[in-house]
Design a protein around this motif. Structure first.
Motif, PDB file in Angstrom:
ATOM      1  N   ASN A   1     -21.346 -46.406 -15.419  1.00  0.00           N
ATOM      2  CA  ASN A   1     -20.410 -45.538 -16.213  1.00  0.00           C
ATOM      3  C   ASN A   1     -21.255 -45.032 -17.677  1.00  0.00           C
ATOM      4  O   ASN A   1     -20.663 -44.607 -18.360  1.00  0.00           O
ATOM      5  N   LEU A   2     -22.467 -45.143 -17.590  1.00  0.00           N
ATOM      6  CA  LEU A   2     -23.373 -45.000 -18.870  1.00  0.00           C
ATOM      7  C   LEU A   2     -23.156 -43.456 -19.045  1.00  0.00           C
ATOM      8  O   LEU A   2     -23.363 -43.198 -20.255  1.00  0.00           O
ATOM      9  N   ALA A   3     -23.018 -42.816 -17.879  1.00  0.00           N
ATOM     10  CA  ALA A   3     -22.914 -41.485 -17.965  1.00  0.00           C
ATOM     11  C   ALA A   3     -22.149 -40.919 -18.746  1.00  0.00           C
ATOM     12  O   ALA A   3     -21.892 -40.005 -19.616  1.00  0.00           O
ATOM     13  N   LEU A   4     -20.813 -41.658 -18.856  1.00  0.00           N
ATOM     14  CA  LEU A   4     -19.721 -41.337 -19.706  1.00  0.00           C
ATOM     15  C   LEU A   4     -20.080 -41.485 -21.160  1.00  0.00           C
ATOM     16  O   LEU A   4     -19.623 -40.735 -22.105  1.00  0.00           O
ATOM     17  N   LEU A   5     -21.202 -42.145 -21.545  1.00  0.00           N
ATOM     18  CA  LEU A   5     -21.963 -42.188 -22.984  1.00  0.00           C
ATOM     19  C   LEU A   5     -23.137 -41.338 -23.053  1.00  0.00           C
ATOM     20  O   LEU A   5     -23.658 -41.172 -23.872  1.00  0.00           O
ATOM     21  N   GLY A   6     -23.097 -40.357 -21.966  1.00  0.00           N
ATOM     22  CA  GLY A   6     -24.522 -39.301 -22.186  1.00  0.00           C
ATOM     23  C   GLY A   6     -25.608 -40.126 -21.455  1.00  0.00           C
ATOM     24  O   GLY A   6     -26.911 -39.239 -21.544  1.00  0.00           O
ATOM     25  N   LEU A   7     -25.764 -41.049 -21.072  1.00  0.00           N
ATOM     26  CA  LEU A   7     -26.915 -41.566 -20.529  1.00  0.00           C
ATOM     27  C   LEU A   7     -26.849 -41.666 -19.071  1.00  0.00           C
ATOM     28  O   LEU A   7     -26.303 -42.256 -18.409  1.00  0.00           O
ATOM     29  N   ASN A   8     -27.830 -40.863 -18.588  1.00  0.00           N
ATOM     30  CA  ASN A   8     -27.749 -40.244 -17.041  1.00  0.00           C
ATOM     31  C   ASN A   8     -28.699 -41.138 -16.452  1.00  0.00           C
ATOM     32  O   ASN A   8     -28.775 -40.812 -14.995  1.00  0.00           O
ATOM     33  N   TYR A   9     -29.520 -42.024 -16.860  1.00  0.00           N
ATOM     34  CA  TYR A   9     -30.709 -42.480 -16.158  1.00  0.00           C
ATOM     35  C   TYR A   9     -30.440 -43.171 -14.862  1.00  0.00           C
ATOM     36  O   TYR A   9     -30.986 -43.027 -13.828  1.00  0.00           O
ATOM     37  N   PHE A  10     -29.182 -43.799 -14.769  1.00  0.00           N
ATOM     38  CA  PHE A  10     -28.734 -44.691 -13.685  1.00  0.00           C
ATOM     39  C   PHE A  10     -28.102 -43.782 -12.619  1.00  0.00           C
ATOM     40  O   PHE A  10     -27.739 -44.209 -11.475  1.00  0.00           O
ATOM     41  N   GLU A  11     -27.948 -42.504 -12.958  1.00  0.00           N
ATOM     42  CA  GLU A  11     -27.049 -41.688 -11.926  1.00  0.00           C
ATOM     43  C   GLU A  11     -27.663 -41.544 -10.572  1.00  0.00           C
ATOM     44  O   GLU A  11     -27.044 -41.467  -9.488  1.00  0.00           O
ATOM     45  N   SER A  12     -29.261 -41.275 -10.720  1.00  0.00           N
ATOM     46  CA  SER A  12     -29.663 -41.192  -9.351  1.00  0.00           C
ATOM     47  C   SER A  12     -29.961 -42.523  -8.456  1.00  0.00           C
ATOM     48  O   SER A  12     -30.114 -42.369  -7.413  1.00  0.00           O
ATOM     49  N   VAL A  13     -29.680 -43.632  -9.104  1.00  0.00           N
ATOM     50  CA  VAL A  13     -29.784 -44.795  -8.423  1.00  0.00           C
ATOM     51  C   VAL A  13     -28.564 -44.961  -7.454  1.00  0.00           C
ATOM     52  O   VAL A  13     -28.971 -45.324  -6.423  1.00  0.00           O
ATOM     53  N   ARG A  14     -27.513 -44.455  -8.031  1.00  0.00           N
ATOM     54  CA  ARG A  14     -26.198 -44.706  -6.813  1.00  0.00           C
ATOM     55  C   ARG A  14     -26.419 -43.988  -5.516  1.00  0.00           C
ATOM     56  O   ARG A  14     -25.605 -44.539  -4.776  1.00  0.00           O
ATOM     57  N   ALA A  15     -27.196 -42.944  -5.628  1.00  0.00           N
ATOM     58  CA  ALA A  15     -27.369 -42.349  -4.131  1.00  0.00           C
ATOM     59  C   ALA A  15     -28.612 -42.449  -3.609  1.00  0.00           C
ATOM     60  O   ALA A  15     -29.066 -41.925  -2.856  1.00  0.00           O
ATOM     61  N   ASP A  16     -29.650 -43.188  -4.332  1.00  0.00           N
ATOM     62  CA  ASP A  16     -31.041 -43.397  -3.617  1.00  0.00           C
ATOM     63  C   ASP A  16     -31.026 -44.384  -2.359  1.00  0.00           C
ATOM     64  O   ASP A  16     -30.389 -45.398  -2.448  1.00  0.00           O
ATOM     65  N   PRO A  17     -31.507 -43.813  -1.286  1.00  0.00           N
ATOM     66  CA  PRO A  17     -31.538 -44.386  -0.007  1.00  0.00           C
ATOM     67  C   PRO A  17     -32.377 -45.703   0.108  1.00  0.00           C
ATOM     68  O   PRO A  17     -31.899 -46.614   0.800  1.00  0.00           O
ATOM     69  N   ILE A  18     -33.495 -45.640  -0.825  1.00  0.00           N
ATOM     70  CA  ILE A  18     -34.124 -46.855  -0.901  1.00  0.00           C
ATOM     71  C   ILE A  18     -33.337 -47.941  -1.531  1.00  0.00           C
ATOM     72  O   ILE A  18     -33.507 -48.973  -0.855  1.00  0.00           O
ATOM     73  N   ILE A  19     -32.559 -47.696  -2.776  1.00  0.00           N
ATOM     74  CA  ILE A  19     -31.929 -48.864  -3.124  1.00  0.00           C
ATOM     75  C   ILE A  19     -30.833 -49.146  -2.380  1.00  0.00           C
ATOM     76  O   ILE A  19     -30.455 -50.266  -2.198  1.00  0.00           O
ATOM     77  N   ALA A  20     -30.325 -48.278  -1.728  1.00  0.00           N
ATOM     78  CA  ALA A  20     -29.192 -48.397  -0.717  1.00  0.00           C
ATOM     79  C   ALA A  20     -29.464 -49.462   0.376  1.00  0.00           C
ATOM     80  O   ALA A  20     -28.952 -50.457   0.733  1.00  0.00           O
TER      81      ALA A  20
END
Lengths: 447, 447
Positions: B66-85
């Motif tokens: 939820n860092l994106a709520l504070l304007g930090l988008n860095y972790f947004e791409s992790v959520r859908a990354d197939p390798i991390i998944a």
């Protein structure tokens, strides 16, 4: 067991895609199980006939990668799978982290003089031989960058393989072994500098002396700076982290996360990630980690040892101390068992056996192997009193670093499929030929 | 640090894409380093205020997600990354393998009677409550499958969390703890059967009693068959593998490869991969693995122990024996340290805190949590002499299994984003509320 025809579908899958019946991710579980188990079966078979385990893993990869020639296409999709490729990446990173952890910085400094000389000659001779003589001679008409890369792949001795050969023969404490190990590390570091220089040359397209100096400076500053800064910070961060949570999991996380983060940093500034992983390994000294909990078995045995200096207790204490001091290495080991073979098997899978059907290519591979051996034997001249030939042959095995160079060259487009196969054959041959020769030399020395 | 806009480019990369400057794969190294380290920092903080580590990891995920709520988008791409998944997938598989390894099949059989009753009631009560009463009441107008899934997520107690709460309080050997642990395992297995039934219902679209029986039969045959066959084969395969190579790496590879292969098999026949991993864990008994080399520290200490029955030697032998017998569990642990937090952090990241801005949803989450607690407290009636309330509250924490169910439901399209957030909030609240209540009950019992 259906091969993947639409790999892009993978990216559309949400996390834990597995449970919903995605065959793509599900198959990776089976591949990993097969690679893990088969590598473990091939490694002791290689050991039994006197070769290091890594050779077994490479040969397994060559086998799996060429099953398609027999009509078995199951492993074809593994070769290009991005998830397996990432796990292989983690494999080399973990391996270099381990090598760094097992290397004491002060040992590197102590072998100093002779090892440095041997290391420098051992990297310069095969590089120059490969890039400016054997390369243009055996493969006329290629671009200069290809020759430079070829030289680079011939340059770096494998610390892992070299150390293992001496250890397997029970000769780790001989002067020759110490010089070879020290030189192999220096050799590895210089090799990584050469890789950085050559890669940047290829990517930038041209070369000026200033740029070369810049790249060398970047590599030296990164290695020196991260090790120096890291060793300033590590004792304090370790003490602080151990105060938050002294458990093994925290110790493990600190070491592995540092390895991953420095690998990322090296990569981010344009160096090979393995340089960062190796630097991270050199950062940590057992002393820094003394505030963490000792292993469970040590904690259980220690209170039983009487306070007086009983005979048994006195002999047990150093054993307990040693194991407690190396627990971070022991904890990284299983991670290595899992990830490292994936790298070597995947590397072996890149070899196309159809290359061997072309006599011209086989001749080139043999010529390259000869150059790789001669280039290293030259160092024997600089370490005569430690048993020149033994030191020279000790430097012959190529391994992970040479293979990494070849992979990078392949990605940059300067190493063709054929040339890649030739390099892997060279790595396999140098590794195959060393143990019997070294065994013979070491036995003759004793007589 | 650029977010990924063209994830498909990932697939075009050859292995060791990293070294050539691919930012996509390179960033994953940093994410893993951050998740690994941050999870280790959050876990002891959670412990310090009396909560299990898993809660720290979940909350860390909620924060990062939820860092994106504070304007930090860095972790947004992790959520859908197939390798991390995929790494998260490996995380749950390793976790269930560990739980299986730490569970003795005979203990499961021994607690028998009462634990079985408690387990069955503990799964039936919240399932029925969730699927047929609270679900339709709090969330009117959804399809039947959604209610069934909701009931399933309420059903399974977390073996990991339950065991950890009792262990943290030093109450693992009480009769209540034994019943709760036995029941939680039965509960987990039954929960996985419910998951298989419900998933198949959703995918097939309709339901007949024959089909339900078929799915139950498949799950029971897979679990029973793989454990029965596996326990027939494991002693022989272990002896054979130890003869090929008795090293730790072979022991480790056998256990982990079996876990991965059975996870794949379960998945291939339409069950959850974790069922296979759990079955693999139950296969191996320390006795089967006796032919492998003992840990290095044990091998060094043993020859020092005098042959006669000296006092110290007599006390050391059982410690050495115990550690040698559990080395396969110790070796899987670092793999767990690395993979498991990725699953919990990634799960926490799926929670959308904006859900909390809607009072109606918050009310539903609280209602669901109440149902989750009441559904489990019912079992207290069936375990009065062991301390009814303690057993009941011991079953309250939900965890990995409930979250896995929710993930599966989300993928099948029967659990919406909002409902998913509600379920994660329920899991967090049941886990938050249990330790203080249990501590209070256990202290009152002593007085």
């Amino acid at each position: 067991m259906t091969p993947r025809f639409l790999p892009c579908a993978l990216l559309a899958l949400p996390p834990t895609a597995l449970a919903a019946g995605s065959d793509v991710v599900g198959e990776n579980l089976l591949w990993l199980a097969i690679i893990l188990m088969a590598a473990r079966l091939f490694a002791p078979l290689a050991n039994r006939v006197g070769f290091p385990a890594v050779l077994g893993e490479l040969l397994l990869g060559v086998l799996l990668g060429n099953l398609a020639l027999l009509g078995l296409n199951y492993f074809e999709s593994v070769r290009a799978d991005p998830i397996i490729a990432f796990i292989a990446e983690l494999g080399v990173i973990v391996l270099l982290l381990q090598i760094g952890l097992e290397t004491r910085l002060k040992d590197l400094v102590a072998v100093g003089g002779q090892a440095f000389l041997v290391g420098c000659v051992g990297i310069a001779a095969p590089f120059l031989l490969g890039a400016f003589l054997v390369g243009p001679l055996l493969l006329p008409g290629k671009e200069t960058n290809t020759y430079l890369f070829l030289g680079a792949t011939l340059a770096a001795t494998s610390v892992g393989i070299t150390g293992r050969v001496f250890r397997d023969l029970g000769k780790l404490s001989t002067p020759a072994a110490r010089i070879v190990l020290g030189a192999a590390v220096i050799d590895d570091v210089l090799g990584l500098v050469i890789l950085a220089v050559v890669s940047s040359l290829v990517q930038a397209g041209s070369v000026s002396l200033g740029e070369v100096a810049g790249i060398v400076a970047k590599a030296v500053i990164f290695l020196g700076g991260s090790i120096w800064l890291g060793r300033l910070i590590a004792p304090h961060s370790s003490r602080w982290l151990a105060r938050v949570d002294a458990s093994h999991s925290m110790l493990f996380a600190q070491v592995l996360a540092t390895g991953l983060a420095l690998a990322w940093l090296a990569h981010a500034i344009g160096l090979a990630p393995i340089i960062g992983a190796f630097a991270a390994g050199l950062l940590f000294e057992p002393l820094f980690l003394k505030d963490f909990e000792r292993p469970a078995i040590v904690r259980e045995i220690e209170p039983l040892l009487p306070d007086d200096h009983g005979h048994l207790a006195a002999r047990l204490r150093p054993i307990l101390l040693r194991h407690a001091g190396h627990q971070h290495e022991h904890m990284i080991e299983p991670i290595g068992y899992f990830f490292v073979p994936v790298f070597f098997v995947l590397t072996g899978m890149q070899v196309d056996l159809r290359t061997l059907a072309d006599p011209a290519l086989v001749a080139v591979a043999l010529g390259m192997t000869a150059a790789a051996i001669v280039g290293k034997l030259v160092v024997g001249l600089f370490a005569r009193q430690a048993g020149g030939w033994i030191v020279g042959w000790g430097m012959v095995p190529r391994g992970e670093v040479g293979l990494i160079f070849a992979m990078v060259g392949k990605q940059l487009g300067v190493i063709s499929e054929n040339l890649f196969s030739i390099i892997v054959i060279m790595v396999i041959l140098t590794t195959l030929v060393t143990p019997p020769v070294l065994t013979w030399l070491l036995k003759r020395q004793k007589d």
